[in-house]
Write a protein that holds these residues in place. Structure first.
Motif, PDB file in Angstrom:
ATOM      1  N   TYR A 167       0.840  -1.188   0.000  1.00 40.60           N
ATOM      2  CA  TYR A 167       0.000   0.000   0.000  1.00 40.60           C
ATOM      3  C   TYR A 167       0.884   1.249   0.000  1.00 40.60           C
ATOM      4  N   TYR A 168       0.520   2.169  -0.861  1.00 44.45           N
ATOM      5  CA  TYR A 168       1.243   3.423  -0.995  1.00 44.45           C
ATOM      6  C   TYR A 168       0.312   4.597  -0.726  1.00 44.45           C
ATOM      7  N   CYS A 169       0.833   5.604  -0.066  1.00 43.59           N
ATOM      8  CA  CYS A 169       0.089   6.857  -0.008  1.00 43.59           C
ATOM      9  C   CYS A 169       0.717   7.827  -1.005  1.00 43.59           C
ATOM     10  N   ALA A 170      -0.122   8.669  -1.544  1.00 44.58           N
ATOM     11  CA  ALA A 170       0.310   9.612  -2.568  1.00 44.58           C
ATOM     12  C   ALA A 170      -0.402  10.937  -2.359  1.00 44.58           C
ATOM     13  N   GLY A 171       0.190  12.000  -2.851  1.00 48.66           N
ATOM     14  CA  GLY A 171      -0.417  13.308  -2.701  1.00 48.66           C
ATOM     15  C   GLY A 171      -0.166  14.188  -3.900  1.00 48.66           C
ATOM     16  N   ASP A 172      -1.060  15.125  -4.090  1.00 46.61           N
ATOM     17  CA  ASP A 172      -0.871  16.113  -5.147  1.00 46.61           C
ATOM     18  C   ASP A 172      -1.684  17.352  -4.832  1.00 46.61           C
ATOM     19  N   PRO A 173      -1.080  18.536  -4.954  1.00 48.59           N
ATOM     20  CA  PRO A 173      -1.778  19.766  -4.582  1.00 48.59           C
ATOM     21  C   PRO A 173      -2.691  20.323  -5.666  1.00 48.59           C
ATOM     22  N   SER A 174      -2.509  19.869  -6.888  1.00 45.87           N
ATOM     23  CA  SER A 174      -3.279  20.455  -7.975  1.00 45.87           C
ATOM     24  C   SER A 174      -4.072  19.425  -8.763  1.00 45.87           C
ATOM     25  N   LEU A 175      -4.343  18.321  -8.132  1.00 43.10           N
ATOM     26  CA  LEU A 175      -5.060  17.241  -8.802  1.00 43.10           C
ATOM     27  C   LEU A 175      -6.459  17.684  -9.190  1.00 43.10           C
ATOM     28  N   ILE A 176      -6.882  17.276 -10.367  1.00 51.32           N
ATOM     29  CA  ILE A 176      -8.266  17.502 -10.749  1.00 51.32           C
ATOM     30  C   ILE A 176      -9.050  16.217 -10.517  1.00 51.32           C
ATOM     31  N   LEU A 177     -10.326  16.334 -10.345  1.00 51.00           N
ATOM     32  CA  LEU A 177     -11.130  15.201  -9.923  1.00 51.00           C
ATOM     33  C   LEU A 177     -11.066  14.037 -10.914  1.00 51.00           C
ATOM     34  N   SER A 178     -11.005  14.338 -12.173  1.00 48.24           N
ATOM     35  CA  SER A 178     -10.980  13.278 -13.184  1.00 48.24           C
ATOM     36  C   SER A 178      -9.691  12.455 -13.129  1.00 48.24           C
ATOM     37  N   SER A 179      -8.673  12.967 -12.458  1.00 44.13           N
ATOM     38  CA  SER A 179      -7.393  12.261 -12.352  1.00 44.13           C
ATOM     39  C   SER A 179      -7.240  11.532 -11.033  1.00 44.13           C
ATOM     40  N   LEU A 180      -8.270  11.525 -10.236  1.00 42.58           N
ATOM     41  CA  LEU A 180      -8.175  10.995  -8.877  1.00 42.58           C
ATOM     42  C   LEU A 180      -7.623   9.580  -8.840  1.00 42.58           C
ATOM     43  N   ARG A 181      -8.037   8.761  -9.788  1.00 39.86           N
ATOM     44  CA  ARG A 181      -7.682   7.337  -9.745  1.00 39.86           C
ATOM     45  C   ARG A 181      -6.440   7.003 -10.566  1.00 39.86           C
ATOM     46  N   ASN A 182      -5.786   8.009 -11.097  1.00 39.45           N
ATOM     47  CA  ASN A 182      -4.620   7.786 -11.944  1.00 39.45           C
ATOM     48  C   ASN A 182      -3.334   8.035 -11.165  1.00 39.45           C
ATOM     49  N   PRO A 183      -2.570   7.000 -10.854  1.00 38.89           N
ATOM     50  CA  PRO A 183      -1.356   7.182 -10.061  1.00 38.89           C
ATOM     51  C   PRO A 183      -0.326   8.078 -10.739  1.00 38.89           C
ATOM     52  N   LYS A 184      -0.372   8.176 -12.042  1.00 43.61           N
ATOM     53  CA  LYS A 184       0.618   8.981 -12.758  1.00 43.61           C
ATOM     54  C   LYS A 184       0.427  10.469 -12.521  1.00 43.61           C
ATOM     55  N   ASP A 185      -0.705  10.866 -12.002  1.00 41.90           N
ATOM     56  CA  ASP A 185      -0.974  12.287 -11.786  1.00 41.90           C
ATOM     57  C   ASP A 185      -0.607  12.776 -10.392  1.00 41.90           C
ATOM     58  N   TYR A 186      -0.027  11.908  -9.587  1.00 45.49           N
ATOM     59  CA  TYR A 186       0.348  12.290  -8.234  1.00 45.49           C
ATOM     60  C   TYR A 186       1.844  12.607  -8.171  1.00 45.49           C
ATOM     61  N   ASP A 187       2.166  13.708  -7.515  1.00 43.49           N
ATOM     62  CA  ASP A 187       3.560  14.144  -7.409  1.00 43.49           C
ATOM     63  C   ASP A 187       4.295  13.554  -6.215  1.00 43.49           C
ATOM     64  N   TYR A 188       3.590  13.341  -5.125  1.00 36.30           N
ATOM     65  CA  TYR A 188       4.240  12.889  -3.891  1.00 36.30           C
ATOM     66  C   TYR A 188       3.893  11.422  -3.642  1.00 36.30           C
ATOM     67  N   TRP A 189       4.903  10.667  -3.220  1.00 39.73           N
ATOM     68  CA  TRP A 189       4.685   9.241  -2.934  1.00 39.73           C
ATOM     69  C   TRP A 189       5.426   8.832  -1.669  1.00 39.73           C
ATOM     70  N   GLY A 190       4.773   8.013  -0.879  1.00 34.48           N
ATOM     71  CA  GLY A 190       5.425   7.358   0.235  1.00 34.48           C
ATOM     72  C   GLY A 190       6.098   6.094  -0.254  1.00 34.48           C
ATOM     73  N   GLN A 191       6.808   5.412   0.635  1.00 37.47           N
ATOM     74  CA  GLN A 191       7.630   4.280   0.235  1.00 37.47           C
ATOM     75  C   GLN A 191       6.885   2.956   0.173  1.00 37.47           C
ATOM     76  N   GLY A 192       5.663   2.899   0.643  1.00 36.46           N
ATOM     77  CA  GLY A 192       4.910   1.654   0.584  1.00 36.46           C
ATOM     78  C   GLY A 192       5.026   0.852   1.871  1.00 36.46           C
ATOM     79  N   THR A 193       3.942   0.200   2.217  1.00 35.37           N
ATOM     80  CA  THR A 193       3.919  -0.671   3.393  1.00 35.37           C
ATOM     81  C   THR A 193       3.146  -1.931   3.024  1.00 35.37           C
ATOM     82  N   LEU A 194       3.677  -3.078   3.401  1.00 35.37           N
ATOM     83  CA  LEU A 194       3.129  -4.363   2.972  1.00 35.37           C
ATOM     84  C   LEU A 194       2.017  -4.823   3.895  1.00 35.37           C
ATOM     85  N   VAL A 195       0.906  -5.186   3.288  1.00 34.70           N
ATOM     86  CA  VAL A 195      -0.224  -5.759   4.010  1.00 34.70           C
ATOM     87  C   VAL A 195      -0.435  -7.182   3.504  1.00 34.70           C
TER      88      VAL A 195
END
Length: 125
Positions: A93-121
């Motif tokens: 599982y990864y958390c991601a963030g973006d300050p200027s995301l538009i709603l239509s891009s919500l589900r697209n990982p390529k549109d996020y600028d910030y990423w955490g390192q991931g944690t295994l579940v």
């Protein structure tokens, strides 16, 4: 902005876990924070998102009603509470963030600028 995801682990089916995404460098309420997950050989999958300033949450159909995203502004941390886990929820599982995301891009990982390192579940049956 740096994001650090934590809280993953091994849990039995039907159990719960809470993942954390701690942010530094910018108030988390100023950008949209999302959770994605990925299993080997598959593309990163949208799990859910908290629109900036806590306006609204969005979830994938596969987790709706079981997962909840929330924010603790004092700790600058976004959480993913996962209940009624199934083996199909096993992933990194990864958390991601973006300050200027538009709603239509919500589900697209390529549109996020910030990423955490991931944690295994891992959910055992």
């Amino acid at each position: 902005v740096q994001l650090q995801a934590s809280g993953g682990g091994l849990v039995q089916a039907g159990g719960s876990l809470r993942l954390s995404c701690a942010a530094s460098g910018r108030a988390s309420g100023s950008y949209t924070t999302a959770w994605f997950r990925q299993t080997p050989g598959k593309e990163r999958e949208f799990v859910g998102a908290l629109w900036r300033s806590n306006i609204r949450t969005y979830y994938a159909d596969s987790v709706k009603g079981r997962f909840t995203i929330s924010r603790d502004s004092a700790k600058n941390t976004v959480y993913l509470q996962m209940n009624s886990l199934t083996p199909e929820d096993s992933a990194v599982y990864y958390c991601a963030g973006d300050p200027s995301l538009i709603l239509s891009s919500l589900r697209n990982p390529k549109d996020y600028d910030y990423w955490g390192q991931g944690t295994l579940v891992t959910v055992s049956s």
